[in-house]
Design a protein around this motif. Structure first.
Motif, PDB file in Angstrom:
ATOM      1  N   ASN A 165       1.108  -1.169  -0.079  1.00  0.00           N
ATOM      2  CA  ASN A 165      -0.076  -0.154   0.085  1.00  0.00           C
ATOM      3  C   ASN A 165       0.895   1.179  -0.037  1.00  0.00           C
ATOM      4  O   ASN A 165       0.796   2.530  -0.419  1.00  0.00           O
ATOM      5  CB  ASN A 165      -1.181  -0.036   0.931  1.00  0.00           C
ATOM      6  N   HIS A 199       4.556   2.993  -4.889  1.00  0.00           N
ATOM      7  CA  HIS A 199       3.763   4.214  -5.843  1.00  0.00           C
ATOM      8  C   HIS A 199       4.002   3.931  -7.194  1.00  0.00           C
ATOM      9  O   HIS A 199       5.634   4.001  -6.677  1.00  0.00           O
ATOM     10  CB  HIS A 199       3.673   5.386  -5.269  1.00  0.00           C
ATOM     11  N   ASN A 246      -8.578   3.145  -1.465  1.00  0.00           N
ATOM     12  CA  ASN A 246      -6.789   1.753  -1.294  1.00  0.00           C
ATOM     13  C   ASN A 246      -8.084   0.718  -1.101  1.00  0.00           C
ATOM     14  O   ASN A 246      -8.888   0.460   0.050  1.00  0.00           O
ATOM     15  CB  ASN A 246      -7.171   2.454   0.490  1.00  0.00           C
ATOM     16  N   LYS A 275      -2.731   2.823  -5.379  1.00  0.00           N
ATOM     17  CA  LYS A 275      -3.961   2.368  -3.861  1.00  0.00           C
ATOM     18  C   LYS A 275      -4.704   1.296  -3.606  1.00  0.00           C
ATOM     19  O   LYS A 275      -4.110   0.931  -2.686  1.00  0.00           O
ATOM     20  CB  LYS A 275      -3.977   3.715  -3.328  1.00  0.00           C
TER      21      LYS A 275
END
Length: 297
Positions: A30, A33, A121, A143
């Motif tokens: 999580n 990126h 998310n 995400k």
């Protein structure tokens, strides 16, 4: 928010040696990126056999507070299987995420799902994957993350999963805990029989879960029967239930899977116990009804 995530089974036993690495992967993913699609996280079987607990572990991950706190926009559970209805499944996910109008085309549904989760998310669990191409309909975003369960290692390789977590036999302690789940405190002698049964069932989660269900059901029937006929001294319900399971295994000459797992042998063992237990349950219910009718008031 959990969408279609199963409840944990009553006989659930923690397996930290498998669970903890998966938690770490999910939480770290999580924070990654990238402009590229992230590879999925995968739970697979140590052998080609089912029933090792992949789905149960994935379920436990979904219920873990750390995972729920990380994927704040929702956890979506999808069971694929061998021949999934992809359009229906995609529309289910779109509805969960608030889109009421259903798509009539798979490609449109894919695009809408990607747009909905683009800045969210979200964890998408794809359980029981049989074909790697099915994952083309579900892609992670910056995400979001995909968690896959599959018994097929070639699928894991095809998906280029970097660190798949393999699931196999339970430890002896875990197997005993699963067999003992929901049962009263066992005596030393009964504990020895439970330990022997765990080893005989090769510490295989599905076999252990079935055996635990048999034990709990037979004990419940035994206790109901004892109360119905006003017995002053109840017999050993757990001991007799254990004896019954060993008799089934002896009758079918089942002594585990040997040094190498064999799918036919495994499936035969599952069918044997499930079929025998199903018939036995019906016989027990019939006998209980007759004895209740005959019992003195």
């Amino acid at each position: 928010q959990l969408y279609d995530v199963p409840l944990l089974p009553p006989s659930f036993v923690e397996r930290p040696e498998i669970f903890d690495p998966l938690i770490t992967q999910l939480l770290e993913s999580n924070h990654e990126h990238s402009i590229f699609v992230k590879p999925p996280i995968a739970i697979t079987s140590a052998s080609s056999l089912g029933g090792v607990g992949k789905t149960t572990i994935a379920t436990a991950l979904c219920h873990d507070y750390r995972v729920r706190k990380t994927f704040t926009d929702g956890i979506l559970w999808v069971t694929l299987g061998e021949s999934p209805d992809i359009l229906r499944i995609l529309n289910d996910q779109l509805r969960h995420l608030g889109l009421q109008e259903m798509a009539t085309d798979v490609h449109v549904a894919e695009h809408e799902l990607q747009e909905l989760i683009r800045d969210k998310n979200v964890l998408i669990v794809l359980d029981d994957v049989w074909n790697a191409t099915h994952l083309n309909h579900f892609r992670s975003t910056d995400k979001s993350q995909i968690l896959v369960t599959t018994r097929f290692k070639d699928i894991v390789r095809e998906l280029r999963v970097t660190d798949p977590v393999e699931v196999g036999q339970m430890t002896t302690e875990q197997a005993i805990a699963m067999l003992s789940s929901g049962l009263s405190q066992a005596t030393a002698a009964q504990h020895s029989f439970i330990s022997a049964l765990a080893i005989r069932l090769h510490q295989w989660p599905l076999m252990l879960d079935i055996a635990n269900s048999v034990l709990r059901h037979r004990i419940a029937n035994h206790d109901s029967l004892s109360e119905s006929i006003n017995q002053s001294a109840k017999r050993d319900g757990l001991g007799e239930a254990l004896k019954y399971i060993f008799e089934v295994l002896d009758r079918e000459e089942f002594n585990g899977f040997g040094e190498k797992f064999d799918d036919k042998r495994y499936q035969s063992a599952i069918r044997t116990i499930q079929t025998d237990v199903s018939v036995e349950f019906k016989n027990l219910q019939s006998s209980l009804s007759e004895l209740v009718d005959q019992a003195p008031i």
